[in-house]
Write a protein that holds these residues in place. Structure first.
Motif, PDB file in Angstrom:
ATOM      1  N   VAL A 111       0.840  -1.200   0.000  1.00  0.00           N
ATOM      2  CA  VAL A 111       0.000   0.000   0.000  1.00  0.00           C
ATOM      3  C   VAL A 111       0.877   1.253   0.000  1.00  0.00           C
ATOM      4  O   VAL A 111       0.604   2.220  -0.716  1.00  0.00           O
ATOM      5  CB  VAL A 111      -0.965   0.003   1.210  1.00  0.00           C
ATOM      6  N   GLU A 112       1.970   1.218   0.758  1.00  0.00           N
ATOM      7  CA  GLU A 112       2.905   2.349   0.782  1.00  0.00           C
ATOM      8  C   GLU A 112       3.425   2.680  -0.624  1.00  0.00           C
ATOM      9  O   GLU A 112       3.544   3.840  -0.982  1.00  0.00           O
ATOM     10  CB  GLU A 112       4.110   2.008   1.686  1.00  0.00           C
ATOM     11  N   VAL A 113       3.732   1.623  -1.391  1.00  0.00           N
ATOM     12  CA  VAL A 113       4.232   1.850  -2.751  1.00  0.00           C
ATOM     13  C   VAL A 113       3.110   2.362  -3.654  1.00  0.00           C
ATOM     14  O   VAL A 113       3.306   3.282  -4.453  1.00  0.00           O
ATOM     15  CB  VAL A 113       4.866   0.558  -3.323  1.00  0.00           C
ATOM     16  N   ILE A 114       1.893   1.785  -3.474  1.00  0.00           N
ATOM     17  CA  ILE A 114       0.765   2.199  -4.311  1.00  0.00           C
ATOM     18  C   ILE A 114       0.468   3.688  -4.115  1.00  0.00           C
ATOM     19  O   ILE A 114       0.143   4.393  -5.069  1.00  0.00           O
ATOM     20  CB  ILE A 114      -0.483   1.336  -3.997  1.00  0.00           C
ATOM     21  N   ILE A 115       0.620   4.180  -2.881  1.00  0.00           N
ATOM     22  CA  ILE A 115       0.365   5.600  -2.600  1.00  0.00           C
ATOM     23  C   ILE A 115       1.242   6.501  -3.470  1.00  0.00           C
ATOM     24  O   ILE A 115       0.826   7.571  -3.893  1.00  0.00           O
ATOM     25  CB  ILE A 115       0.665   5.916  -1.105  1.00  0.00           C
TER      26      ILE A 115
ATOM     27  N   ARG B 208      25.372  11.562  -1.194  1.00  0.00           N
ATOM     28  CA  ARG B 208      25.184  10.478  -2.158  1.00  0.00           C
ATOM     29  C   ARG B 208      23.739   9.993  -2.275  1.00  0.00           C
ATOM     30  O   ARG B 208      23.147   9.998  -3.351  1.00  0.00           O
ATOM     31  CB  ARG B 208      26.117   9.353  -1.738  1.00  0.00           C
ATOM     32  N   TRP B 209      23.143   9.600  -1.143  1.00  0.00           N
ATOM     33  CA  TRP B 209      21.803   9.013  -1.214  1.00  0.00           C
ATOM     34  C   TRP B 209      20.742  10.049  -1.529  1.00  0.00           C
ATOM     35  O   TRP B 209      19.814   9.790  -2.285  1.00  0.00           O
ATOM     36  CB  TRP B 209      21.478   8.261   0.070  1.00  0.00           C
ATOM     37  N   LEU B 276      11.001   2.908 -11.014  1.00  0.00           N
ATOM     38  CA  LEU B 276      11.660   4.037 -10.368  1.00  0.00           C
ATOM     39  C   LEU B 276      11.180   4.232  -8.933  1.00  0.00           C
ATOM     40  O   LEU B 276      11.976   4.528  -8.052  1.00  0.00           O
ATOM     41  CB  LEU B 276      11.462   5.317 -11.180  1.00  0.00           C
ATOM     42  N   ILE B 277       9.845   4.061  -8.689  1.00  0.00           N
ATOM     43  CA  ILE B 277       9.427   4.260  -7.292  1.00  0.00           C
ATOM     44  C   ILE B 277       9.907   3.126  -6.398  1.00  0.00           C
ATOM     45  O   ILE B 277      10.153   3.336  -5.222  1.00  0.00           O
ATOM     46  CB  ILE B 277       7.908   4.508  -7.065  1.00  0.00           C
ATOM     47  N   VAL B 278      10.082   1.939  -6.976  1.00  0.00           N
ATOM     48  CA  VAL B 278      10.647   0.854  -6.160  1.00  0.00           C
ATOM     49  C   VAL B 278      12.094   1.212  -5.787  1.00  0.00           C
ATOM     50  O   VAL B 278      12.511   1.082  -4.633  1.00  0.00           O
ATOM     51  CB  VAL B 278      10.577  -0.491  -6.911  1.00  0.00           C
ATOM     52  N   VAL B 279      12.850   1.739  -6.779  1.00  0.00           N
ATOM     53  CA  VAL B 279      14.220   2.179  -6.506  1.00  0.00           C
ATOM     54  C   VAL B 279      14.215   3.286  -5.451  1.00  0.00           C
ATOM     55  O   VAL B 279      14.982   3.273  -4.489  1.00  0.00           O
ATOM     56  CB  VAL B 279      14.897   2.687  -7.809  1.00  0.00           C
ATOM     57  N   ILE B 280      13.297   4.243  -5.626  1.00  0.00           N
ATOM     58  CA  ILE B 280      13.214   5.362  -4.697  1.00  0.00           C
ATOM     59  C   ILE B 280      12.886   4.865  -3.291  1.00  0.00           C
ATOM     60  O   ILE B 280      13.496   5.286  -2.314  1.00  0.00           O
ATOM     61  CB  ILE B 280      12.153   6.385  -5.183  1.00  0.00           C
ATOM     62  N   ALA B 281      11.926   3.928  -3.212  1.00  0.00           N
ATOM     63  CA  ALA B 281      11.548   3.386  -1.898  1.00  0.00           C
ATOM     64  C   ALA B 281      12.726   2.660  -1.262  1.00  0.00           C
ATOM     65  O   ALA B 281      12.923   2.712  -0.051  1.00  0.00           O
ATOM     66  CB  ALA B 281      10.358   2.441  -2.043  1.00  0.00           C
ATOM     67  N   ALA B 282      13.547   2.003  -2.094  1.00  0.00           N
ATOM     68  CA  ALA B 282      14.712   1.303  -1.568  1.00  0.00           C
ATOM     69  C   ALA B 282      15.780   2.297  -1.107  1.00  0.00           C
ATOM     70  O   ALA B 282      16.508   2.038  -0.165  1.00  0.00           O
ATOM     71  CB  ALA B 282      15.292   0.377  -2.636  1.00  0.00           C
TER      72      ALA B 282
END
Lengths: 282, 290
Positions: A111-115, B208-209, B276-282
């Motif tokens: 859900v966090e990612v979906i947001i 860096r991050w 990209l959002i998966v990368v960003i979340a990581a």
């Protein structure tokens, strides 16, 4: 690279004590000059051009342009839809932030990612995504293409993360002991929310809601497909501005653009005031 | 007395479970509302577009992805976004250093000016560029005489993309720089490190991050920009059409082939955005850790 090596000569000398930022001298001045020139060419001049073109035919010309029936209906619809979206976001965003912070359930990370999807997704794709489900061939038999509800839906989609993401950190930092104290003193869940939680998160709600208002005012890509751009009904200000610039009516385009620009600046200034007040209170 | 005391202690533990059960019910309702809202607004539509894209299997989608117009649009998108991200990274890091390390008049105004373009309509951004650099704009005629075309050409598309993602790198880097302070750099300088060494050995590892996060955000925004680019591009298939314009133009054409093109290109953009959002979340937790 030049900019950075130029910084070399001007970094405060080692004799300086403390970490207070210094005055601009020499090479940093050059870097600053390049930055100012870039901002001038990129931001200041284009904005000046919009405002100046809006008043090419004087104040009367500007007034005529924004009170033209087609322009007026686009402007009032845009502001109304943005206001509605802002209110829904303030409520739903706070609720979602609450659930994400205080509740735990399987799949919360998903859900966090979906947001974040609405921010990452290109706006035109967002529009296409909504049409697939809420368009003429959607599985639910709901067709929102060419309706004002469709425009509001698209605006809700693209502005979803604003309030959630601004309220979330505040809720994480909030002192739960105060809530427990309120509850132990006999306050109901609603009273605790109204008297303890709401005052804490309100500045964050306001700033998230303000940002979503500004975004909704100027939204174009996600709205264009689902609105079908019906004049006097679903046409938003951005579409009107585009139509005017493409039909060689720069004054009409620039006038409505100036109005949107002015509103955005007012919202940003108000948000800055809210932020400063909260910072001072802390 | 002892009797009341024991009674109190026996009733007291009974109360919290009841209260907890009540909040649990409220929590359930809130969870349900939140999830239903997110499902209806984001998750289901996104899932249905994926399903719609592959409704006729993989073949037709691959055909679209191999078509010259799509490939030209992809190439142009990567080119425009690449230049824009590069410019914004240089500008963002340089300006972040200036804003955090120096005090100069107009500093706050400058910061506000940098934030402005992302807060206004992308169409307004595009129109503003036309009014300065277009054929009838302030500088347009002079530039054209000198042989430069900006509007309805790649430079205009790059400028529009730079504008809509202007503060993203800067806003990520500034807090990290502020937190880090100047002491390490001053120590390095006193040990004889030059500016480039200090930047590469101290500043860069510090930011860096934050920098990676900012670059990822800018890239997502640049690849997906539609409104501002739409205004300044002219959108001619094969020459001035980015992927987002390709999606729009294909969708506006009627017929199953055009629809398929729109959905296939939209799927590509969506896949890029989601990765990209998966990368960003990581990147985000890493950034908090350091």
């Amino acid at each position: 690279m030049t900019l950075l090596s130029e910084l070399d000569r001007v970094t405060p000398p080692p004799a300086r004590r403390g970490r207070r930022p210094g005055a601009v001298t020499g090479g940093a001045g050059l870097g600053l000059g390049v930055g100012v020139l870039w901002l001038t060419l990129l931001v200041l001049l284009p904005i000046a051009a919009i405002v100046s073109t809006a008043f090419d035919d004087g104040i009367a010309g500007f007034w005529d342009a924004i009170t033209d029936p087609e322009a007026r209906s686009a402007i009032t619809f845009t502001i109304g839809a943005a206001a509605l979206v802002t209110v829904v976001n303030a409520v739903m965003g706070t609720l979602i932030a609450w659930v994400l912070v205080r509740d735990s359930f399987p799949g919360k990370r998903v859900v966090e990612v979906i947001i974040d999807i609405p921010f990452a997704l290109p706006t035109i794709v967002a529009g296409l995504v909504l049409i697939t489900l809420y368009g003429p061939s959607g599985p639910f038999g709901i067709n929102l293409v060419g309706t004002r509800a469709g425009v509001v839906l698209a605006l809700l989609f693209v502005t979803l993360p604003f309030v959630v993401r601004s309220v979330q950190p505040v809720l994480i930092d909030a002192d739960r002991e105060v809530e427990q104290a309120a509850a132990s003193l006999g306050a109901s869940g609603f009273t605790t929310f109204r008297r303890v939680i709401l005052p804490t998160v309100l500045p964050a709600v306001v700033s998230g809601a303000g940002l979503s208002f500004a975004r909704a005012l100027g939204e174009f890509g996600s709205v264009i497909l689902i609105s079908a751009n019906l004049i006097g009904k679903t046409q938003v200000s951005s579409s009107y501005i585009l139509k005017m610039i493409e039909s060689a009516e720069p004054v009409a385009a620039a006038s409505v653009a100036t109005l949107l620009l002015g509103l955005a600046v007012v919202v940003l200034v108000l948000l800055d005031v809210v932020q400063r007040r909260t910072a001072r209170r802390d | 007395m002892t009797d009341t005391l024991t009674r109190q202690t026996t009733t007291a533990p009974a109360a919290p479970p009841r209260r907890r059960r009540r909040t649990t019910r409220t929590a359930w309702v809130l969870r349900l509302i939140a999830l239903a809202y997110i499902l209806a607004l984001v998750a289901l539509p996104v899932a249905s577009v994926v399903q719609h894209t592959f409704a006729d299997g993989l073949g037709p989608v691959l055909d679209v992805l191999r078509s010259p117009d799509f490939l030209a649009a992809l190439r142009l998108t990567l080119e425009v976004a690449g230049i824009a991200v590069l410019l914004n990274t240089i500008f963002g890091v340089g300006m972040a250093l200036l804003l955090t390390r120096y005090r100069f008049p107009g500093r706050r105004l400058m910061s506000a000016v940098i934030d402005l373009p992302v807060s206004i309509s992308p169409v307004v951004v595009g129109v503003a560029l036309i009014l300065v650099y277009g054929t009838y704009g302030w500088f347009g005629p002079a530039l054209e005489r000198a042989g430069f075309q900006i509007i309805f050409a790649v430079p205009g598309m790059v400028l529009a993309t730079v504008l809509v993602s202007l503060p993203l790198v800067l806003r990520e880097v500034v807090p990290t720089l502020e937190e880090a302070g100047l002491e390490q750099e001053q120590a390095a300088q006193s040990l004889g490190a030059n500016a480039w060494q200090r930047f590469r050995r101290i500043t860069l590892p510090t930011i860096r991050w934050a920098l990676a996060y900012g670059v990822a955000l800018s890239l997502a925004r640049s690849l997906g920009e539609f409104g501002a680019v739409r205004v300044v591009s002219g959108s001619v298939a094969g020459t001035s059409q980015t992927l987002t314009l390709y999606v729009n133009d294909s969708y506006q054409e009627f017929g199953p082939d055009a629809q398929r093109q729109a959905f296939a290109a939209a799927f590509v953009l969506m896949a890029i955005a989601v990765s990209l959002i998966v990368v960003i979340a990581a990147l985000r937790p890493d950034q908090e850790k350091s």
